[in-house]
Write a protein that holds these residues in place. Sequence first.
Motif, PDB file in Angstrom:
ATOM      1  N   ALA A   1      49.645 -31.034   5.596  1.00 22.62           N
ATOM      2  CA  ALA A   1      48.788 -30.031   4.960  1.00 22.62           C
ATOM      3  C   ALA A   1      49.523 -28.770   4.510  1.00 22.62           C
ATOM      4  O   ALA A   1      49.217 -28.242   3.444  1.00 22.62           O
ATOM      5  CB  ALA A   1      47.640 -29.668   5.915  1.00 22.62           C
ATOM      6  N   PRO A   2      50.479 -28.227   5.268  1.00 24.55           N
ATOM      7  CA  PRO A   2      51.104 -26.969   4.854  1.00 24.55           C
ATOM      8  C   PRO A   2      51.827 -27.024   3.517  1.00 24.55           C
ATOM      9  O   PRO A   2      51.910 -26.014   2.823  1.00 24.55           O
ATOM     10  CB  PRO A   2      52.100 -26.685   5.999  1.00 24.55           C
ATOM     11  CG  PRO A   2      51.538 -27.391   7.166  1.00 24.55           C
ATOM     12  CD  PRO A   2      50.896 -28.615   6.619  1.00 24.55           C
TER      13      PRO A   2
ATOM     14  N   GLY B   1      56.225  -8.802   5.911  1.00 27.03           N
ATOM     15  CA  GLY B   1      55.431  -9.055   7.111  1.00 27.03           C
ATOM     16  C   GLY B   1      55.772 -10.396   7.738  1.00 27.03           C
ATOM     17  O   GLY B   1      55.858 -10.518   8.964  1.00 27.03           O
ATOM     18  N   VAL B   2      55.983 -11.406   6.899  1.00 24.44           N
ATOM     19  CA  VAL B   2      56.371 -12.723   7.402  1.00 24.44           C
ATOM     20  C   VAL B   2      57.745 -12.648   8.064  1.00 24.44           C
ATOM     21  O   VAL B   2      57.975 -13.231   9.135  1.00 24.44           O
ATOM     22  CB  VAL B   2      56.376 -13.756   6.260  1.00 24.44           C
ATOM     23  CG1 VAL B   2      56.912 -15.093   6.755  1.00 24.44           C
ATOM     24  CG2 VAL B   2      54.976 -13.926   5.692  1.00 24.44           C
TER      25      VAL B   2
ATOM     26  N   LEU C   1      58.011 -20.106   1.783  1.00 23.62           N
ATOM     27  CA  LEU C   1      56.882 -19.912   2.692  1.00 23.62           C
ATOM     28  C   LEU C   1      56.357 -21.253   3.196  1.00 23.62           C
ATOM     29  O   LEU C   1      55.951 -21.380   4.354  1.00 23.62           O
ATOM     30  CB  LEU C   1      55.764 -19.138   1.991  1.00 23.62           C
ATOM     31  CG  LEU C   1      56.023 -17.649   1.756  1.00 23.62           C
ATOM     32  CD1 LEU C   1      54.906 -17.042   0.916  1.00 23.62           C
ATOM     33  CD2 LEU C   1      56.145 -16.907   3.078  1.00 23.62           C
ATOM     34  N   ALA C   2      56.358 -22.254   2.318  1.00 24.16           N
ATOM     35  CA  ALA C   2      55.915 -23.585   2.733  1.00 24.16           C
ATOM     36  C   ALA C   2      56.789 -24.120   3.857  1.00 24.16           C
ATOM     37  O   ALA C   2      56.291 -24.697   4.832  1.00 24.16           O
ATOM     38  CB  ALA C   2      55.936 -24.540   1.536  1.00 24.16           C
ATOM     39  N   LEU C   3      58.100 -23.923   3.747  1.00 23.87           N
ATOM     40  CA  LEU C   3      59.011 -24.379   4.797  1.00 23.87           C
ATOM     41  C   LEU C   3      58.720 -23.677   6.119  1.00 23.87           C
ATOM     42  O   LEU C   3      58.749 -24.291   7.189  1.00 23.87           O
ATOM     43  CB  LEU C   3      60.459 -24.135   4.375  1.00 23.87           C
ATOM     44  CG  LEU C   3      60.959 -24.926   3.167  1.00 23.87           C
ATOM     45  CD1 LEU C   3      62.395 -24.537   2.843  1.00 23.87           C
ATOM     46  CD2 LEU C   3      60.863 -26.421   3.417  1.00 23.87           C
TER      47      LEU C   3
ATOM     48  N   ILE D   1      50.380 -18.631  -2.107  1.00 23.54           N
ATOM     49  CA  ILE D   1      51.028 -17.649  -1.226  1.00 23.54           C
ATOM     50  C   ILE D   1      49.981 -17.008  -0.320  1.00 23.54           C
ATOM     51  O   ILE D   1      50.202 -16.825   0.891  1.00 23.54           O
ATOM     52  CB  ILE D   1      51.766 -16.587  -2.055  1.00 23.54           C
ATOM     53  CG1 ILE D   1      52.978 -17.218  -2.754  1.00 23.54           C
ATOM     54  CG2 ILE D   1      52.211 -15.417  -1.174  1.00 23.54           C
ATOM     55  CD1 ILE D   1      53.695 -16.294  -3.710  1.00 23.54           C
ATOM     56  N   ALA D   2      48.832 -16.679  -0.907  1.00 24.78           N
ATOM     57  CA  ALA D   2      47.749 -16.073  -0.127  1.00 24.78           C
ATOM     58  C   ALA D   2      47.244 -17.021   0.951  1.00 24.78           C
ATOM     59  O   ALA D   2      46.759 -16.571   2.002  1.00 24.78           O
ATOM     60  CB  ALA D   2      46.603 -15.675  -1.060  1.00 24.78           C
TER      61      ALA D   2
END
Length: 404
Positions: A29-30, A172-173, A251-253, A322-323
């Motif tokens: 899913a991610p 923030g991430v 971000l997916a990783l 991204i959101a």
Amino acid sequence: MSSVIGIVAIALGTSLFMAFTVGANSNSAPIAPAVGANAISTLKGALVVGIVAGLGAVAQGGSISKTIGHGLITGVTITPLAAAATLLTAATLITIGNTYGYPIPSAFTVSGAAVGAGLALGGGLAVGTYLQILGFWFAIPVVEGVLAYGLARLLLGDRIPDTISIPLLVAGVGYALANVQLSFVSTPRGEQGSIAGFLAHHLAGQFGLFGIDGLVVVLVSVVVALAAVGVTYRQLDKDVTTGINRILIALALVVVFTSGGTQVGLATGPLEPVFSSALGLPGLYLLALGGLGILLGGWIRSPRLIQAVSREYASLGPKRSIAAFIPAFLVAQTAIVLGFPISFNKVMISSIVGAGLVGGSSESGGVSAKKTGYTVGAWIGSMVGGAAISFALYHALAAVVGSG
């Protein structure tokens, strides 16, 4: 003695099967929003899911594995036969959902199956733990939906340029990543530590900053966040479209890595008592077994689920993807810290729905209410059904092998 060894072997086999199923189901899913945004192909996404989720399983899977193995039932220790009944029930239900394109929440299914098998052993219900976990589960759709919706509106609006809004979110991430607990980072007390904590401890020792370790951790985390800002801004400054797609994949990783840490415990948790008592092996070996199963499942079976989540629930553009990623990452890392099992399908779908509700993009096909409704029904049915089937399956297996 031989029957006990045989039952342990069956339990290990079902654990590997469950990890394979999780890799094909929950860990796919991610990557779906990145596929839906055409930032990465389905097959490449499946390859990434297997490798990165497997690494996350070994690095972050310990806390949730312990909760599943020791925290859901009181008064009894899960036996190899009960573990086999739990994992076989959950893996079968999830595989059925996977086959028909409906992601079944692994956490609901495994938790229900573990409770059913535990009750069959004569154990009691850990009501306090259930209330905490259920509260967290119920909060996920609300918190994630609101955060994803708000971030999507921010990124799709014209008030703040992409070269400012996206780097700030990535900062923030980066700050959070510097503080996640990892199995290969140790603390002076022998516990799992974070990269920020590890660096802060060594800097404090080198410069005599003992007593303000917490402040040094914050400073190190800020440096990591600023580095993330710099890299992100540079990518966007070269070419905004290409930069956004690269950031989306990065971000997916991160989220896939996190998903491995949250999901492997669902496959290995029921075997925690078996590994510690019957085999006398460290839990890291069990996580490695789960990581291998997740890797194989991600490679072999995840493309179908990637397509289902990315296309059928909501068609997201890069910004809304991204959101969707950021709230999913934050919520999942919170679950790891608390040791709460979660369904990553639920996490990702909640974020996708929240971000998909924001209009204003020609790329959006909206949210499928019918598909989402069916999925919610599957969530509830999988937990109740998992408990009932596992309870019955344990008694059936015990009658066949003549042992509990």
